[in-house]
Design a protein around this motif. Structure first.
Motif, PDB file in Angstrom:
ATOM      1  N   LEU B 116       0.826  -1.209   0.000  1.00 36.92           N
ATOM      2  CA  LEU B 116       0.000   0.000   0.000  1.00 36.92           C
ATOM      3  C   LEU B 116       0.858   1.256   0.000  1.00 36.92           C
ATOM      4  O   LEU B 116       0.570   2.225  -0.705  1.00 36.92           O
ATOM      5  N   GLY B 117       1.936   1.230   0.785  1.00 30.48           N
ATOM      6  CA  GLY B 117       2.826   2.381   0.854  1.00 30.48           C
ATOM      7  C   GLY B 117       3.517   2.640  -0.478  1.00 30.48           C
ATOM      8  O   GLY B 117       3.627   3.780  -0.919  1.00 30.48           O
ATOM      9  N   VAL B 118       3.962   1.556  -1.130  1.00 26.19           N
ATOM     10  CA  VAL B 118       4.619   1.691  -2.435  1.00 26.19           C
ATOM     11  C   VAL B 118       3.629   2.268  -3.443  1.00 26.19           C
ATOM     12  O   VAL B 118       3.940   3.201  -4.193  1.00 26.19           O
ATOM     13  N   TRP B 119       2.410   1.734  -3.426  1.00 22.10           N
ATOM     14  CA  TRP B 119       1.379   2.189  -4.354  1.00 22.10           C
ATOM     15  C   TRP B 119       1.096   3.679  -4.171  1.00 22.10           C
ATOM     16  O   TRP B 119       1.036   4.445  -5.134  1.00 22.10           O
ATOM     17  N   ALA B 120       0.944   4.086  -2.893  1.00 23.47           N
ATOM     18  CA  ALA B 120       0.649   5.501  -2.613  1.00 23.47           C
ATOM     19  C   ALA B 120       1.787   6.387  -3.118  1.00 23.47           C
ATOM     20  O   ALA B 120       1.554   7.453  -3.688  1.00 23.47           O
ATOM     21  N   ALA B 121       3.034   5.919  -2.921  1.00 28.44           N
ATOM     22  CA  ALA B 121       4.176   6.739  -3.343  1.00 28.44           C
ATOM     23  C   ALA B 121       4.217   6.884  -4.860  1.00 28.44           C
ATOM     24  O   ALA B 121       4.517   7.953  -5.384  1.00 28.44           O
ATOM     25  N   LEU B 122       3.882   5.787  -5.565  1.00 30.67           N
ATOM     26  CA  LEU B 122       3.913   5.827  -7.030  1.00 30.67           C
ATOM     27  C   LEU B 122       2.793   6.701  -7.590  1.00 30.67           C
ATOM     28  O   LEU B 122       2.904   7.246  -8.674  1.00 30.67           O
ATOM     29  N   ARG B 123       1.695   6.800  -6.833  1.00 32.41           N
ATOM     30  CA  ARG B 123       0.550   7.610  -7.275  1.00 32.41           C
ATOM     31  C   ARG B 123       0.517   8.931  -6.525  1.00 32.41           C
ATOM     32  O   ARG B 123      -0.553   9.419  -6.196  1.00 32.41           O
ATOM     33  N   ARG B 124       1.647   9.456  -6.206  1.00 28.43           N
ATOM     34  CA  ARG B 124       1.719  10.638  -5.363  1.00 28.43           C
ATOM     35  C   ARG B 124       0.777  11.764  -5.804  1.00 28.43           C
ATOM     36  O   ARG B 124       0.722  12.109  -6.982  1.00 28.43           O
ATOM     37  N   ASN B 125       0.024  12.306  -4.827  1.00 33.85           N
ATOM     38  CA  ASN B 125      -0.919  13.409  -5.045  1.00 33.85           C
ATOM     39  C   ASN B 125      -2.037  13.085  -6.034  1.00 33.85           C
ATOM     40  O   ASN B 125      -2.673  13.974  -6.565  1.00 33.85           O
ATOM     41  N   ARG B 126      -2.262  11.770  -6.279  1.00 33.53           N
ATOM     42  CA  ARG B 126      -3.436  11.383  -7.065  1.00 33.53           C
ATOM     43  C   ARG B 126      -4.447  10.812  -6.082  1.00 33.53           C
ATOM     44  O   ARG B 126      -4.195  10.736  -4.871  1.00 33.53           O
ATOM     45  N   LEU B 127      -5.613  10.415  -6.611  1.00 37.40           N
ATOM     46  CA  LEU B 127      -6.706   9.974  -5.736  1.00 37.40           C
ATOM     47  C   LEU B 127      -6.286   8.841  -4.779  1.00 37.40           C
ATOM     48  O   LEU B 127      -6.506   8.912  -3.571  1.00 37.40           O
ATOM     49  N   ALA B 128      -5.633   7.800  -5.355  1.00 32.74           N
ATOM     50  CA  ALA B 128      -5.263   6.644  -4.532  1.00 32.74           C
ATOM     51  C   ALA B 128      -4.393   7.072  -3.353  1.00 32.74           C
ATOM     52  O   ALA B 128      -4.580   6.610  -2.219  1.00 32.74           O
ATOM     53  N   ASP B 129      -3.483   7.994  -3.609  1.00 34.33           N
ATOM     54  CA  ASP B 129      -2.581   8.465  -2.568  1.00 34.33           C
ATOM     55  C   ASP B 129      -3.368   9.153  -1.454  1.00 34.33           C
ATOM     56  O   ASP B 129      -3.167   8.877  -0.270  1.00 34.33           O
ATOM     57  N   TYR B 130      -4.288  10.044  -1.839  1.00 34.01           N
ATOM     58  CA  TYR B 130      -5.083  10.760  -0.826  1.00 34.01           C
ATOM     59  C   TYR B 130      -5.897   9.792   0.021  1.00 34.01           C
ATOM     60  O   TYR B 130      -5.926   9.882   1.251  1.00 34.01           O
ATOM     61  N   VAL B 131      -6.565   8.843  -0.680  1.00 37.53           N
ATOM     62  CA  VAL B 131      -7.405   7.890   0.050  1.00 37.53           C
ATOM     63  C   VAL B 131      -6.548   7.093   1.030  1.00 37.53           C
ATOM     64  O   VAL B 131      -6.871   6.963   2.209  1.00 37.53           O
ATOM     65  N   ILE B 132      -5.410   6.576   0.553  1.00 35.69           N
ATOM     66  CA  ILE B 132      -4.549   5.767   1.416  1.00 35.69           C
ATOM     67  C   ILE B 132      -4.065   6.596   2.609  1.00 35.69           C
ATOM     68  O   ILE B 132      -4.034   6.128   3.745  1.00 35.69           O
ATOM     69  N   ARG B 133      -3.718   7.869   2.346  1.00 38.21           N
ATOM     70  CA  ARG B 133      -3.209   8.700   3.449  1.00 38.21           C
ATOM     71  C   ARG B 133      -4.266   8.962   4.513  1.00 38.21           C
ATOM     72  O   ARG B 133      -3.999   8.845   5.699  1.00 38.21           O
ATOM     73  N   ILE B 134      -5.489   9.310   4.066  1.00 39.70           N
ATOM     74  CA  ILE B 134      -6.551   9.596   5.034  1.00 39.70           C
ATOM     75  C   ILE B 134      -6.933   8.329   5.803  1.00 39.70           C
ATOM     76  O   ILE B 134      -7.023   8.325   7.032  1.00 39.70           O
ATOM     77  N   VAL B 135      -7.123   7.208   5.054  1.00 38.06           N
ATOM     78  CA  VAL B 135      -7.530   5.973   5.718  1.00 38.06           C
ATOM     79  C   VAL B 135      -6.461   5.525   6.719  1.00 38.06           C
ATOM     80  O   VAL B 135      -6.772   5.097   7.831  1.00 38.06           O
ATOM     81  N   SER B 136      -5.187   5.669   6.339  1.00 42.02           N
ATOM     82  CA  SER B 136      -4.146   5.221   7.269  1.00 42.02           C
ATOM     83  C   SER B 136      -4.092   6.129   8.502  1.00 42.02           C
ATOM     84  O   SER B 136      -3.802   5.674   9.605  1.00 42.02           O
ATOM     85  N   LEU B 137      -4.429   7.409   8.325  1.00 44.90           N
ATOM     86  CA  LEU B 137      -4.448   8.301   9.485  1.00 44.90           C
ATOM     87  C   LEU B 137      -5.605   7.928  10.423  1.00 44.90           C
ATOM     88  O   LEU B 137      -5.459   7.954  11.652  1.00 44.90           O
ATOM     89  N   VAL B 138      -6.740   7.543   9.843  1.00 40.67           N
ATOM     90  CA  VAL B 138      -7.860   7.068  10.667  1.00 40.67           C
ATOM     91  C   VAL B 138      -7.430   5.805  11.410  1.00 40.67           C
ATOM     92  O   VAL B 138      -7.647   5.665  12.615  1.00 40.67           O
ATOM     93  N   GLY B 139      -6.775   4.881  10.689  1.00 46.45           N
ATOM     94  CA  GLY B 139      -6.318   3.640  11.295  1.00 46.45           C
ATOM     95  C   GLY B 139      -5.389   3.889  12.473  1.00 46.45           C
ATOM     96  O   GLY B 139      -5.485   3.241  13.511  1.00 46.45           O
TER      97      GLY B 139
END
Lengths: 280, 313
Positions: B116-139
């Motif tokens: 998930l972290g690799v994916w977010a980094a590769l999609r930096r500042n795109r939708l997937a990255d934002y979703v992963i960042r917010i969800v992980s902060l909730v987690g």
């Protein structure tokens, strides 16, 4: 004033920290306005109306003593916030001073102090808090001391590193040449340069403090009943989880909201203050 | 490798002694007489004196310190004041349950968090990255007892998919795994969130390095660049965080064990607290220290596996 201006600038560039700040301020307002917005007395028992589900009369239902869950939730915010804010302030002042002095003095003294801090840091906050409260006895003051002790080391670390750098800068040397005392150099010249890092740290560790307070209350080592605490409410509600799930759901969401707001605030601030991320 | 392990083991000894010293100081600087705490105000002076002697707290402080350190290093952690059994025996009896939980949540956290972290980094500042960042902060914001209770309500009470009581039969592997599912998810979620965030920021840093650009420029396939050039170098900070987080995980397992009614170190510590079993608490603290030192050691060894340069240093 320069520090405040810089802080506002940091806020302005980062939406995440704004959302976090807004949520945090709302929860603080709820705690401050508790006497006016809670409606009923959080300690008032009504045995006939016990374990009632949420309704127009009792928004979040009632607990096993017929107490209003909404009123208890609103008042509970006071404990969560006052314990964690006091604990972090204490940790910030004591830990910060340790870091400043240790970095400024340097040498063997610095090495020894940091070694002790590293060991303190290696204990999980919850376990350390648990044991300290258990040995001191559960009371609000002891809770604050225990949580402050778990957060001491990070503040010492965060103030020490910049102090090491700043103390070699020319303006500090100039101050020394002018005959300023160590106290004046530390607090007037070194401190303002590290305020933003310390504040980021404070908001992130506030989140940990809230979590540790709630966890200790859940284990039964928090502020004594009948004072409403969010962790304590979940502990009581857990016994009635089959009949009255709302007793766990609402305080659980409240804790989540508070920790999430602090994490957002800290995370946003860190991104905004970190020069490596800011440049891009 | 063996030489490296031996060197690390030797280097861990002073840390262990230092940590034990801190335990000693914490237990001793706390005001109040432990004998009085255990026996209460009504106890006779004779009984108090007897307990003080049994606990070894009637000796001079320095003698107490040396007794404590030598006993702890030789594996003697004293006896429980309540059951009279050696602390180490009580701990060994429940340790498999706690280890099951800690290790399985670590596996879950790494298996999900790194991709998930690799994916977010590769999609930096795109939708997937934002979703992963917010969800992980909730987690990250969920205290484990809250997420545990929520999972219990949904999957055990409402859908009845998993058992409510977590006490499992260690010999029955199916039963053991079955009862591990919800507690593992509870503890693992925080771990996933944490590892995702660290992997993302480490990958972002590595992806901007010159050697990654060079690899891309000379036509190495994207997949290989990510796996061989970027991820391998990004893993060092991830391992550090996993190591640090294992300590927090041990703390969180206390809460998970309470929520799911599982036996384990957490249960033992809470029981000791409620019974004011002072000797047991001190012994448990030593065990936690030991676990933390072992974790740090394993983290160091993992560095050596990932980065061959570490071993030579």
């Amino acid at each position: 004033m320069r520090i405040l201006a810089r802080l506002f600038q940091v806020f302005g560039t980062n939406k995440t920290s704004w959302v976090g700040l807004a949520m945090f301020v709302a929860i603080c307002a709820m705690a401050l306005l508790a006497p006016w917005i809670a409606g009923t007395d959080p300690l008032e028992q009504d045995i006939i109306a016990k374990l009632r589900p949420p309704s127009a009369e009792h928004w979040f239902g009632t607990d096993e003593f017929g107490r209003d869950v909404y009123a208890r939730l609103v008042w509970g915010a006071r404990i969560s916030l006052s314990v964690s804010i006091s604990a972090i302030t204490l940790a910030l002042v004591v830990g910060g001073t340790i870091g400043l002095v240790s970095g400024y003095v340097g040498g063997r003294f610095d090495m020894l102090v940091m070694q002790v801090m590293d060991i303190l840091l290696s204990f999980p906050a919850l376990i350390l808090g648990l044991i300290i409260v258990a040995l001191l006895g559960p009371s609000q003051a002891n809770l604050i001391v225990a949580i402050a002790l778990t957060a001491l080391a990070p503040f010492a670390r965060i103030t020490r590193a910049p102090t090491l750098i700043v103390k070699e800068r020319q303006f500090v040397e100039a101050g020394r040449a002018l005959g300023f005392g160590h106290g004046r150099i530390l607090f007037v010249h070194v401190l303002p340069n590290i305020v933003s890092e310390v504040l980021v740290m404070a908001s992130l560790w506030m989140a940990t403090a809230v979590r540790v307070e709630a966890s200790l209350s859940f284990i039964g080592l928090g502020v004594r009943p009948p004072t409403p605490t969010w962790g304590g409410m979940i502990r009581d509600g857990f016994e009635n989880i089959l009949d009255a799930p709302w007793l766990c759901i609402y305080p659980g969401l409240a804790i989540l909201a508070l920790i999430f707001s602090l994490n957002m605030l800290g995370d946003g601030l860190r991104d905004a203050t970190d020069p490596k991320l800011r440049g891009e | 490798m063996i030489w490296y392990v031996a060197k690390r083991l030797l280097a861990a000894m002073p840390t262990l002694v230092a940590v034990l010293t801190v335990v000693f100081v914490i237990v001793r600087i706390i005001p109040g007489d432990p004998a009085l705490t255990v026996l209460g105000d009504q106890a006779t002076p004779q009984a108090l004196a007897a307990l003080r002697e049994k606990l070894g707290i009637d000796k001079p402080l320095l003698a107490q310190y040396f007794d404590f350190i030598t006993a702890a290093l030789t594996g003697d952690l004293g006896r429980s004041l309540v059951s009279g059994r050696p602390v180490i025996q009580e701990v060994v009896a429940v340790l498999p349950h706690t280890l099951d939980l800690t290790i399985s949540s670590l596996v879950l956290g790494t298996a999900l968090g790194v991709p998930l972290g690799v994916w977010a980094a590769l999609r930096r500042n795109r939708l997937a990255d934002y979703v992963i960042r917010i969800v992980s902060l909730v987690g990250l914001s969920f205290p484990v007892f809250v997420s545990g209770i929520f999972l219990l309500m949904v999957f055990s009470l409402h859908y009845r998919l998993f058992p409510v009581i977590g006490t499992s039969n260690l010999a029955d592997l199916g039963d053991r795994t079955w009862k591990l599912v919800l507690p593992t998810i509870t503890l693992g979620l925080v771990m996933v969130a944490y590892i995702t965030r660290v992997t993302r920021s480490a990958m972002l840093q590595v992806l901007s390095e010159d050697y990654v650009r060079t690899a891309r420029a000379k036509g190495v396939p994207a997949r290989l660049v990510i796996r061989r050039h970027a991820l391998r170098n990004a893993l060092i900070p991830v391992v550090t965080v996993v190591g640090l987080y294992l300590g927090i995980n041990i703390g969180n397992s206390v809460l998970t064990e309470i929520v799911f009614n599982r036996p384990g170190l957490g249960k033992v510590i809470v029981t000791a607290l409620n019974q004011r079993d002072y000797a047991m608490l001190q012994g448990l603290m030593v065990i936690y220290c030991f676990l933390i030192v072992v974790t740090n050691l394993l983290t160091d060894l993992a560095y050596g596996l990932i980065d061959p340069r570490v071993k030579q240093a």
